[in-house]
Design a protein around this motif. Structure first.
Motif, PDB file in Angstrom:
ATOM      1  N   ARG A 133       9.640  12.047   4.403  1.00  0.00           N
ATOM      2  CA  ARG A 133      10.948  11.679   3.496  1.00  0.00           C
ATOM      3  C   ARG A 133      11.317  10.466   4.236  1.00  0.00           C
ATOM      4  NH1 ARG A 133      14.449  17.345   2.631  1.00  0.00           N
ATOM      5  NH2 ARG A 133      13.242  18.138   1.078  1.00  0.00           N
ATOM      6  N   GLU A 135      10.616   6.727   6.199  1.00  0.00           N
ATOM      7  CA  GLU A 135       9.285   5.721   6.368  1.00  0.00           C
ATOM      8  C   GLU A 135       9.913   4.572   7.163  1.00  0.00           C
ATOM      9  OE1 GLU A 135       6.533   2.609   4.123  1.00  0.00           O
ATOM     10  OE2 GLU A 135       7.658   4.338   3.083  1.00  0.00           O
ATOM     11  N   TRP A 156      13.241   3.578   5.373  1.00  0.00           N
ATOM     12  CA  TRP A 156      13.661   4.059   4.128  1.00  0.00           C
ATOM     13  C   TRP A 156      13.635   5.785   4.102  1.00  0.00           C
ATOM     14  CZ3 TRP A 156      10.019   0.513   5.538  1.00  0.00           C
ATOM     15  CH2 TRP A 156       9.889  -0.763   4.959  1.00  0.00           C
ATOM     16  N   ARG A 158      12.843   8.485   1.423  1.00  0.00           N
ATOM     17  CA  ARG A 158      12.177   9.004   0.318  1.00  0.00           C
ATOM     18  C   ARG A 158      12.760  10.321  -0.368  1.00  0.00           C
ATOM     19  NH1 ARG A 158       6.828   6.901  -0.860  1.00  0.00           N
ATOM     20  NH2 ARG A 158       6.215   5.012   0.791  1.00  0.00           N
ATOM     21  N   ARG A 163      12.497   5.495  -3.392  1.00  0.00           N
ATOM     22  CA  ARG A 163      12.498   4.972  -2.060  1.00  0.00           C
ATOM     23  C   ARG A 163      13.389   3.985  -1.553  1.00  0.00           C
ATOM     24  NH1 ARG A 163       9.244   0.197   0.167  1.00  0.00           N
ATOM     25  NH2 ARG A 163       8.082   0.723   2.133  1.00  0.00           N
TER      26      ARG A 163
END
Length: 215
Positions: A133, A135, A156, A158, A163
């Motif tokens: 989840r 990044e 990020w 997710r 995203r």
């Protein structure tokens, strides 16, 4: 992991390119990955310190980021193990899947991530936890001592098919260093994860022996 021409291939070597020559030889060997297909890297050692000062408060954050991203304990002299598993995706791109196990006195906790080559010089993407989840965009470069430094530039979240770029107040800055202790003949690692408001939310540092074994 071997490339199509039989040579070693790794997400780190792809990101570093010619800069890989500036790494300490033992660090370069470590990040190059297994000498042949079908092997995984296994490390075992002790962290001088590992965990988060926020302890069980991190259970609340896990509702968003998922499991095996944040630790709910903080101790010294913590035994740990790491398994580095190179893989090739369906589209042919390579990645490195890492599983870390912290053997706290209160019980073992895991921390997993997947590093992916991007094709952009010096850049890797890091997906955290089995649900991936969170990044991070990591910039990789050798430091003057030949250690491998990785620092986050963006992050990020997710969720489902979305995203979502994280603003500075919600994100974390990650500073990682892979090195080598020549006197002890052991790999070293240092990680510091900070938030602009909360301060240090995760840290670990220590040394370990490293070997390859059949997957």
């Amino acid at each position: 992991m071997s490339g199509a021409d039989g040579s070693n291939d790794s997400v780190f070597l792809r990101a570093l390119g010619p800069d890989a020559e500036r790494l300490h030889p033992a660090v370069a060997s470590y990040v190059s990955g297994p000498p042949e297909p079908g092997l995984v890297g296994i490390g075992a050692g002790v962290f001088e310190v590992a965990g988060s000062r926020y302890g069980r408060w991190n259970l609340l954050a896990r509702l968003v980021v998922g499991p095996e991203v944040l630790l709910t304990a903080r101790e010294r002299d913590v035994p740990f193990e790491v398994v580095n598993r190179p893989a090739r995706r369906g589209d042919g791109r390579i990645e490195l899947r890492a599983e870390r196990f912290f053997l706290f006195s209160t019980g073992t906790q895991g921390f997993t991530d997947v590093l992916r080559a991007t094709g952009e010089p010096g850049i890797l993407h890091d997906l955290l936890g089995p649900k991936r989840r969170v990044e991070l965009r990591l910039r990789c470069e050798p430091d003057p001592a030949g250690n491998l430094r990785m620092r986050s530039e963006r992050s990020w979240l997710r969720l489902w098919r979305f995203r979502i770029p994280l603003p500075a107040v919600l994100t974390v800055s990650v500073d990682l260093e892979d090195g080598y202790d020549a006197a002890a003949e052991r790999q070293t690692i240092r990680a510091l994860v900070r938030n602009p408001i909360l301060g240090t939310v995760l840290e670990y540092r220590g040394s370990f022996t490293y070997r390859y074994a059949a997957d």
